[in-house]
Motif scaffolding. Structure first.
Motif, PDB file in Angstrom:
ATOM      1  N   VAL A 345     -74.708 -20.953  55.442  1.00 16.95           N
ATOM      2  CA  VAL A 345     -75.177 -20.094  56.534  1.00 16.95           C
ATOM      3  C   VAL A 345     -74.283 -20.314  57.744  1.00 16.95           C
ATOM      4  N   PHE A 346     -73.717 -19.213  58.280  1.00 18.30           N
ATOM      5  CA  PHE A 346     -72.722 -19.317  59.342  1.00 18.30           C
ATOM      6  C   PHE A 346     -73.272 -18.793  60.670  1.00 18.30           C
ATOM      7  N   ASP A 347     -72.713 -19.330  61.759  1.00 22.74           N
ATOM      8  CA  ASP A 347     -73.006 -18.802  63.084  1.00 22.74           C
ATOM      9  C   ASP A 347     -72.460 -17.382  63.200  1.00 22.74           C
ATOM     10  N   SER A 348     -73.257 -16.465  63.705  1.00 20.54           N
ATOM     11  CA  SER A 348     -72.855 -15.057  63.777  1.00 20.54           C
ATOM     12  C   SER A 348     -71.873 -14.769  64.897  1.00 20.54           C
ATOM     13  N   SER A 349     -71.851 -15.619  65.932  1.00 18.64           N
ATOM     14  CA  SER A 349     -71.016 -15.332  67.100  1.00 18.64           C
ATOM     15  C   SER A 349     -69.540 -15.616  66.866  1.00 18.64           C
ATOM     16  N   GLY A 350     -69.227 -16.470  65.891  1.00 16.39           N
ATOM     17  CA  GLY A 350     -67.834 -16.838  65.643  1.00 16.39           C
ATOM     18  C   GLY A 350     -67.227 -17.702  66.728  1.00 16.39           C
ATOM     19  N   THR A 351     -68.069 -18.411  67.487  1.00 15.76           N
ATOM     20  CA  THR A 351     -67.594 -19.213  68.625  1.00 15.76           C
ATOM     21  C   THR A 351     -66.545 -20.235  68.218  1.00 15.76           C
ATOM     22  N   PHE A 352     -66.735 -20.872  67.083  1.00 16.42           N
ATOM     23  CA  PHE A 352     -65.790 -21.904  66.632  1.00 16.42           C
ATOM     24  C   PHE A 352     -65.127 -21.527  65.305  1.00 16.42           C
ATOM     25  N   SER A 353     -65.014 -20.242  65.066  1.00 19.29           N
ATOM     26  CA  SER A 353     -64.345 -19.767  63.850  1.00 19.29           C
ATOM     27  C   SER A 353     -62.855 -19.577  64.140  1.00 19.29           C
TER      28      SER A 353
END
Length: 472
Positions: A345-353
């Motif tokens: 499950v991933f963070d939707s904002s992509g802050t640290f992608s």
């Protein structure tokens, strides 16, 4: 301005031009010995200029990754006991039981026989006594079990080294089979470190580089000063990182070639996973690490490399422990609940992608900020933070024998952040709990980038600048 590099290039062009001219003459003179001799001289001159001008270039103080290490080049930490199915690992003076010697061992439960302690004394003689065998209660059904062999010491002997034998005769035992006796001096304060983490095992070519670096960098922010790792095998990228942290002084690598002696299990349950020994000897390494750091570190954390004990009401582990010890002065074992952050499950904002991190092997834990809710009536695994001077024997999720009291720390105060495969995989993202605690450590991304760059995991130049560590 003409730099050494410019002069180097001009000189090489000039020499090359002369060499080609002479080569043409040489061909026209039909192999004249004179021109052959001149050609050889020119080649020697070119090599000399290359060496001299290269030496004129400015020297750099940057860290350079060393060649990867191998377990065969390191000191062996596992010694077979002759004529038995047993192994000895390390020896420690135990000041809590009249200075007896405690030998951390791996014993075959079905092949136990009388064993003897052969103790070398400072007076250049040897003292022999029968070993007391104290098998740890947790072995999970495997035939080999972590065991303490206790050796009483004669008052006339100042012990320096020790070994175990199936015979009371000490005359034929080679010196290479003797273990140095550690913890000779007792300390109760002014420890070298406040917090040390013991990582029980790396095996199976483990190469989860990104999660490893992220975990270590979080621990450094929280106040961990030393990390011990027992290494059976790991991947080539992680070897670069291990070497970097070792050079930096953060990491102590203990070689653990257990697979050269036994068939270690990759799981915890004998009926399911088979093998000789539980989980590559995890219990042995954890107990060894406690005794190894008994008088080096005020506190020791016992956990896996994909787990982080994170305080939720304090900025650092130091502040957390000050509070807990003030409220519970008799407690020496602090237990923290495991909380799963599914890696699916991933963070939707992509802050640290970050694109640059996607090129690094491993999991980006900063992208997985949803944790599973607690389940009623289901055992929640735990990990430990202990005062090592009060521990006798430990298991993975609990201490087996200790002095003092034990406290289960509320997850509102601190919890174990564990990014891994989900245990409640049927839950939707909306049913999970958003937990961005690790995002509070603002310096974390820069610190991670610097380790990846300076260790050689990043290829080529990067668009950020890192201060390189200096070892004086």
């Amino acid at each position: 301005m003409v730099t050494p590099r410019t002069r180097h290039t001009l000189a090489c062009h000039s020499v090359l031009h002369q060499f080609l001219s002479f080569t043409g003459i040489y061909m026209e003179r039909k192999y004249s010995m004179k021109w052959i001799f001149l050609s050889l001289i020119l080649l020697v001159v070119m090599a000399f200029i290359e060496v001299v001008l290269k030496d004129l270039q400015p020297r750099r103080s940057h860290y350079h990754p060393a060649p990867v290490f191998s377990l065969t080049s390191m000191q062996q930490n596992i010694i077979p006991v002759n004529n038995t199915k047993h192994f000895i690992i390390s020896a420690y003076k135990d000041h809590r039981i009249n200075g007896a010697i405690r030998i951390i061992s791996i014993i075959n439960r079905d092949k136990l026989n009388r064993l003897f302690c052969i103790i070398s004394c400072a007076q250049e003689d040897r003292h022999v006594t029968e070993a007391q065998v104290d098998m740890h209660s947790d072995h999970f059904g495997f035939p080999y079990v972590t065991t303490d062999l206790l050796c009483e010491v004669d008052q006339s002997c100042r012990p320096t080294t020790v070994t175990i034998s199936d015979s009371s005769s000490s005359s034929k035992i080679p010196n290479s089979h003797f273990l140095p006796i550690q913890n000779q001096n007792k300390m109760e304060q002014n420890f070298q470190y406040n917090f040390t983490t013991c990582i029980s095992n790396l095996f199976g070519g483990y190469n989860n580089v990104l999660q490893f670096v992220q975990t270590i960098e979080v621990y450094k922010i929280l106040g961990i000063q030393k990390v011990y790792i027992y290494n059976t095998s790991c991947g080539p990228d992680l070897e670069k990182v291990l070497h970097y942290y070792e050079e930096e002084g953060t990491l102590q690598i203990e070689p653990w070639p257990i697979d050269k002696f036994l068939n270690p299990s990759r799981g915890w349950n004998f009926n399911e996973h088979k093998g000789d020994l539980h989980y590559f000897g995890q219990l042995t390494t954890l107990n060894d690490c406690i005794y190894r750091n008994m008088y080096k570190s005020k506190y020791v954390l016992l956990n896996d490399i994909d787990e982080i004990i994170v305080p939720y009401q304090h900025a650092t582990l130091g502040l957390l422990m000050e509070d807990l010890q003030r409220q519970h002065p008799s407690v020496n074992v602090f237990v923290f609940e495991n909380h799963i952050f599914p890696k699916t499950v991933f963070d939707s904002s992509g802050t640290f992608s970050f694109a640059r991190w996607k090129k690094v092997p491993g999991i980006n834990i900063l992208e997985h900020v949803y944790r599973e809710p607690d389940r009623k009536n289901v055992f929640n695994p735990t990990k430990l933070l202990v005062n090592p001077r009060e521990i006798i024997q430990t298991s993975v999720h609990s201490v087996l024998k200790n002095y003092g009291a034990t406290l289960r720390v509320s997850p509102d105060v601190a919890r174990l952040v564990h990014v891994r495969e989900p245990l409640q995989g049927s839950l939707s993202k909306e049913q999970l709990i958003l937990d961005t605690k690790l995002w509070n450590y603002k310096e974390l991304p820069k610190n991670i980038d610097c380790v990846l760059k300076n260790s050689g995991v990043y290829d080529g130049d990067s668009d950020f600048h890192c201060k390189l560590f200096s070892r004086q």
